[in-house]
Structure formats: C-alpha cells, structure tokens
Write a protein that holds these residues in place. Structure first.
Motif, PDB file in Angstrom:
ATOM      1  N   GLY A   1      47.135  30.116  23.941  1.00 56.99           N
ATOM      2  CA  GLY A   1      47.311  31.378  24.678  1.00 56.99           C
ATOM      3  C   GLY A   1      46.282  32.432  24.859  1.00 56.99           C
ATOM      4  O   GLY A   1      45.917  33.356  25.961  1.00 56.99           O
ATOM      5  N   MET A   2      44.671  32.732  23.943  1.00 52.00           N
ATOM      6  CA  MET A   2      43.708  33.436  23.836  1.00 52.00           C
ATOM      7  C   MET A   2      43.289  32.804  25.279  1.00 52.00           C
ATOM      8  O   MET A   2      42.639  33.849  25.720  1.00 52.00           O
ATOM      9  CB  MET A   2      43.056  33.112  22.897  1.00 52.00           C
ATOM     10  CG  MET A   2      42.032  34.731  22.243  1.00 52.00           C
ATOM     11  SD  MET A   2      40.766  33.586  24.250  1.00 52.00           S
ATOM     12  CE  MET A   2      40.428  32.039  22.790  1.00 52.00           C
ATOM     13  N   ILE A   3      43.279  31.621  25.490  1.00 50.62           N
ATOM     14  CA  ILE A   3      42.839  31.311  26.387  1.00 50.62           C
ATOM     15  C   ILE A   3      43.367  31.549  28.500  1.00 50.62           C
ATOM     16  O   ILE A   3      42.047  32.494  28.873  1.00 50.62           O
ATOM     17  CB  ILE A   3      42.115  30.000  27.132  1.00 50.62           C
ATOM     18  CG1 ILE A   3      41.568  29.377  26.080  1.00 50.62           C
ATOM     19  CG2 ILE A   3      41.777  29.514  28.271  1.00 50.62           C
ATOM     20  CD1 ILE A   3      41.051  27.398  25.806  1.00 50.62           C
ATOM     21  N   ALA A   4      44.618  31.211  28.207  1.00 57.40           N
ATOM     22  CA  ALA A   4      45.361  32.428  29.433  1.00 57.40           C
ATOM     23  C   ALA A   4      45.495  33.886  29.357  1.00 57.40           C
ATOM     24  O   ALA A   4      45.484  34.269  30.640  1.00 57.40           O
ATOM     25  CB  ALA A   4      46.790  31.231  29.199  1.00 57.40           C
ATOM     26  N   GLY A   5      45.081  33.992  27.950  1.00 57.28           N
ATOM     27  CA  GLY A   5      44.597  35.930  28.195  1.00 57.28           C
ATOM     28  C   GLY A   5      44.310  36.272  28.778  1.00 57.28           C
ATOM     29  O   GLY A   5      44.385  37.407  29.438  1.00 57.28           O
ATOM     30  N   TYR A   6      43.563  35.686  28.401  1.00 59.87           N
ATOM     31  CA  TYR A   6      42.343  36.274  28.931  1.00 59.87           C
ATOM     32  C   TYR A   6      42.346  36.365  31.029  1.00 59.87           C
ATOM     33  O   TYR A   6      41.408  37.253  31.123  1.00 59.87           O
ATOM     34  CB  TYR A   6      40.407  35.187  29.481  1.00 59.87           C
ATOM     35  CG  TYR A   6      39.651  35.664  30.226  1.00 59.87           C
ATOM     36  CD1 TYR A   6      38.985  36.594  29.572  1.00 59.87           C
ATOM     37  CD2 TYR A   6      38.819  35.456  31.222  1.00 59.87           C
ATOM     38  CE1 TYR A   6      37.604  37.035  30.791  1.00 59.87           C
ATOM     39  CE2 TYR A   6      37.944  35.535  32.252  1.00 59.87           C
ATOM     40  CZ  TYR A   6      37.043  36.643  31.593  1.00 59.87           C
ATOM     41  OH  TYR A   6      35.999  36.637  32.836  1.00 59.87           O
ATOM     42  N   PHE A   7      43.006  35.594  31.385  1.00 62.77           N
ATOM     43  CA  PHE A   7      43.358  35.618  33.148  1.00 62.77           C
ATOM     44  C   PHE A   7      44.638  36.190  33.021  1.00 62.77           C
ATOM     45  O   PHE A   7      44.690  36.549  34.483  1.00 62.77           O
ATOM     46  CB  PHE A   7      43.267  33.797  33.523  1.00 62.77           C
ATOM     47  CG  PHE A   7      42.462  33.151  33.371  1.00 62.77           C
ATOM     48  CD1 PHE A   7      40.970  33.661  34.467  1.00 62.77           C
ATOM     49  CD2 PHE A   7      41.418  32.593  32.347  1.00 62.77           C
ATOM     50  CE1 PHE A   7      39.402  33.332  34.486  1.00 62.77           C
ATOM     51  CE2 PHE A   7      40.473  31.813  31.953  1.00 62.77           C
ATOM     52  CZ  PHE A   7      39.669  32.129  33.242  1.00 62.77           C
ATOM     53  N   GLY A   8      45.101  36.524  32.191  1.00 60.92           N
ATOM     54  CA  GLY A   8      46.167  37.972  32.074  1.00 60.92           C
ATOM     55  C   GLY A   8      47.378  37.008  31.840  1.00 60.92           C
ATOM     56  O   GLY A   8      48.717  37.664  32.209  1.00 60.92           O
TER      57      GLY A   8
ATOM     58  N   PHE B   1      49.114  30.621  33.634  1.00 62.93           N
ATOM     59  CA  PHE B   1      48.207  32.184  33.857  1.00 62.93           C
ATOM     60  C   PHE B   1      48.050  31.718  35.340  1.00 62.93           C
ATOM     61  O   PHE B   1      47.732  30.917  36.273  1.00 62.93           O
ATOM     62  CB  PHE B   1      46.699  32.448  33.813  1.00 62.93           C
ATOM     63  CG  PHE B   1      45.915  31.786  33.775  1.00 62.93           C
ATOM     64  CD1 PHE B   1      44.650  31.567  35.616  1.00 62.93           C
ATOM     65  CD2 PHE B   1      45.116  30.281  32.628  1.00 62.93           C
ATOM     66  CE1 PHE B   1      43.820  30.442  35.634  1.00 62.93           C
ATOM     67  CE2 PHE B   1      44.116  29.820  32.898  1.00 62.93           C
ATOM     68  CZ  PHE B   1      43.774  29.634  34.536  1.00 62.93           C
ATOM     69  N   ARG B   2      47.554  32.961  36.232  1.00 63.87           N
ATOM     70  CA  ARG B   2      47.725  33.240  37.905  1.00 63.87           C
ATOM     71  C   ARG B   2      46.800  34.486  38.103  1.00 63.87           C
ATOM     72  O   ARG B   2      46.856  35.317  37.616  1.00 63.87           O
ATOM     73  CB  ARG B   2      49.206  32.965  38.222  1.00 63.87           C
ATOM     74  CG  ARG B   2      49.995  34.334  38.278  1.00 63.87           C
ATOM     75  CD  ARG B   2      51.205  35.000  39.311  1.00 63.87           C
ATOM     76  NE  ARG B   2      52.231  33.634  38.383  1.00 63.87           N
ATOM     77  CZ  ARG B   2      53.522  32.994  38.747  1.00 63.87           C
ATOM     78  NH1 ARG B   2      53.829  33.176  39.985  1.00 63.87           N
ATOM     79  NH2 ARG B   2      53.772  31.430  38.951  1.00 63.87           N
ATOM     80  N   VAL B   3      46.230  33.970  38.984  1.00 59.13           N
ATOM     81  CA  VAL B   3      44.883  35.479  39.467  1.00 59.13           C
ATOM     82  C   VAL B   3      44.888  35.299  41.081  1.00 59.13           C
ATOM     83  O   VAL B   3      45.525  34.301  41.837  1.00 59.13           O
ATOM     84  CB  VAL B   3      44.017  35.226  38.727  1.00 59.13           C
ATOM     85  CG1 VAL B   3      43.723  35.297  37.290  1.00 59.13           C
ATOM     86  CG2 VAL B   3      43.439  33.370  39.388  1.00 59.13           C
TER      87      VAL B   3
END
Length: 332
Positions: free
Chosen positions: A285-292, A302-304
C-alpha cells in the motif's frame, strides 16, 4: 448504525451499482450481491463498469448483467470497493456521467483503510475495516436485517475468497471465517464455486507459451528482493481478452525464492502506465501510495500519466528499497 444508508436506499427507486476501472472478484461479488439484496427490497437495480469484466472473473454467474453503458436515470448511485478518484477517472472524464455524480445521491462502500477518500463529488462514504467489501456488505445487510438470499450469499462468498486468496491472505481474521460459515449456511456452495473458477482458469497453449515469455523477461533488483515484469500495450491488446497478464505472472513471482515485492507494469498508447504490487511484507500500500495509488498492505495498485516506464522503474526500485529498509529497522 447504517441509518443514512437505509434512508438513501429507502428513498430511491432506481439504483445504479458502479465498479471502478479495475474490477476484481470483490467488486464484482459486491455488485452482484447488491443487485440481489436491493432487488428483493423492490428496487430497480442496474450494474455498471467502465471496462469489460475480465474473463477470469466470469465464473461468477451474473457477470454478463454488468453493462458498460451508464444508466443515467438512477436516483441513487452506489460505488463499491473504492473511494479513490484515480480509479474513477473514466467516469469523471465524461461530462454527462460527472454531472450525475455531482447532482444525484451517491453512496460509497469500501474497505480500503490505508488511504483517505479523495472523491471530487459529494458522497456518503462507508469505509470500514474488513478483508473485503463483500465482508463489509454482509455486516451491513445483517445490521439492517435485509435478507440475503442464496445467490447473494454465493456472490459475497466468491468476493471474499477472491480478495483473500482463498481465505489464505495475511488480513484474514476469525471474523472472516465466521462470515464465510454464515454465507455457506445461506447457500454459498464452496465446491461449485471452486470448480467453476478452475474451469475458467484453464489456459490455451498460446497463453501458456506467453506465460513462458513473461517469465523469461522478469527483472530482479535489490539483491533479488524486487521482481518486475513489463507488459507493453501490444501484448495487452493481443492476450488480455484470453487471460489477464497480471494474473498470469504475479502468483508465480511470489513463489520465487528471495522475492519480497513483485510488480507488474502495463504501458498504454495514451501514456497511461499501471502497476500491480504484491508483497510478502505489509508494504504494498505504501509503495503504491507513492505513485498516487493504494490498496491493501500486501496487494495494491497505481496508475500514472506523467511518467515513462524507465522513470517509474527507477523510482520504484528506490521506494521499494526504502520500504524494506524501514520494515527491517522496525523489526530490529
């Protein structure tokens, strides 16, 4: 406890249940269960998802009733399994759909507790700790004394099984087993569900060969603790209709010795890039949170739109390294 939810449902005649752009077993099970329960309450229920339901989920009877055409006559919209604006971008990009979300009653039911809701429209949000939205829904149905028929029980159980890897994920609690037992008593048939799922998980020879190609190009970083596989648009277009490449490869990566975090990254022609994160430690969750993005502690996404693959990969290696270092220092 859920008086506002009851009031919103009671005052509605036509209800639209919405899944986000990344439908999974939990969101589909939630939508189908709501269709059953709200239908038994006399409501006209419609199901919507902005993308086609993936083939690997079509063992759930009723998936074909999920439409990619938005039902504009609904007086209540129920969004399940997400409270994140990024996962509703296709809806918000459509002016007509956005107008419905901004002017009608909207109810959001989600169990992802590791990120604050960031919706761009007013909504009644029910966000509670649970292993799956399906588990939370069963809690709501019981509290409101709404009947759960056998079909709804089957859908709820399927969603819980999907989100917990067959009741084997780290976040499963004794309550999960109690809920599962109640759903079985109400009509969920474990054997039938598993047989249907296994039948749909069978792979063609073409897909098996493609899986071999994915395995060959897995990259390892951080002394083998991070495994990354890139899935370009050409392969998404060619193979996704048969089998989701993420599902095809990521469970294999979890079985590689030394791998603590695995990430499958897809790139699209419009510049979008998505990542599915799986981890043995509670850091996904923290890793994905870095990318929003966001999700569970051990499964997230995540998606960017403003970063290329190489840039995301560089940041990913750094962020994963920091996350694992923090984990190690906390456990020291």
């Amino acid at each position: 406890m859920y008086d506002k939810l009851r009031e919103m449902v009671d005052s509605a005649e036509k209800i639209l249940v919405v899944q986000a752009e990344n439908p999974d077993g939990d969101s589909l099970g939630s939508a189908l269960a709501l269709e059953e329960v709200l239908g038994d309450l006399g409501k006209e229920v419609h199901l919507y998802c902005p993308v086609d339901i993936p083939k690997y989920l079509r063992y759930m009877e009723g998936w074909s009733r999920v439409s990619s055409d938005f039902y504009f006559k609904a007086d209540l919209v129920v969004i399940v399994d997400t409270a994140a604006d990024v996962l509703l971008s296709k809806l918000m990009d459509d002016a007509a759909i956005r107008n419905v979300l901004e002017t009608r009653s909207v109810l959001v039911i989600d169990h992802h507790m590791d990120a604050e809701p960031d919706l761009k429209f007013e909504a009644e949000i029910i966000l509670e700790e649970a292993v799956a939205t399906c588990e939370l829904l069963f809690r709501i149905f019981k509290d409101l004394k709404w009947a759960v028929n056998a079909e709804a029980a089957r859908c709820l159980f399927a969603g819980i099984m999907s989100d917990t890897l067959g009741l084997a994920s780290q976040n499963v609690t004794s309550e999960t087993y109690r809920v599962s037992a109640e759903l079985i008593d109400l009509g969920a048939n474990v054997v039938e569900l598993e047989e249907a799922r296994r039948a749909l998980m069978k792979k063609s020879r073409e897909i098996l060969a493609y899986k071999g190609k994915l395995i060959e190009r897995v990259e390892y970083f951080l002394d083998g603790k991070l495994a990354v596989v890139h899935i370009p648009w050409e392969e998404i277009r060619e193979y996704s209709d048969q089998y989701n490449p993420n599902v095809l490869i990521q469970e294999e990566l979890r079985l590689v010795e030394g791998v603590e975090v695995s990430v499958a990254i897809k790139t699209y022609p419009d510049g979008k890039l998505t990542g599915k994160v799986r981890s043995e430690a509670p850091v996904a969750g923290m890793i994905a949170g870095y990318f929003g993005g966001g999700g569970h502690e051990r499964a997230s996404g995540f998606r960017v739109y403003d970063m290329g693959y190489e840039e995301v990969l560089r940041d990913l290696v750094r962020v994963v390294g920091e996350a694992l270092e923090n984990r190690d220092s906390e456990n020291a």
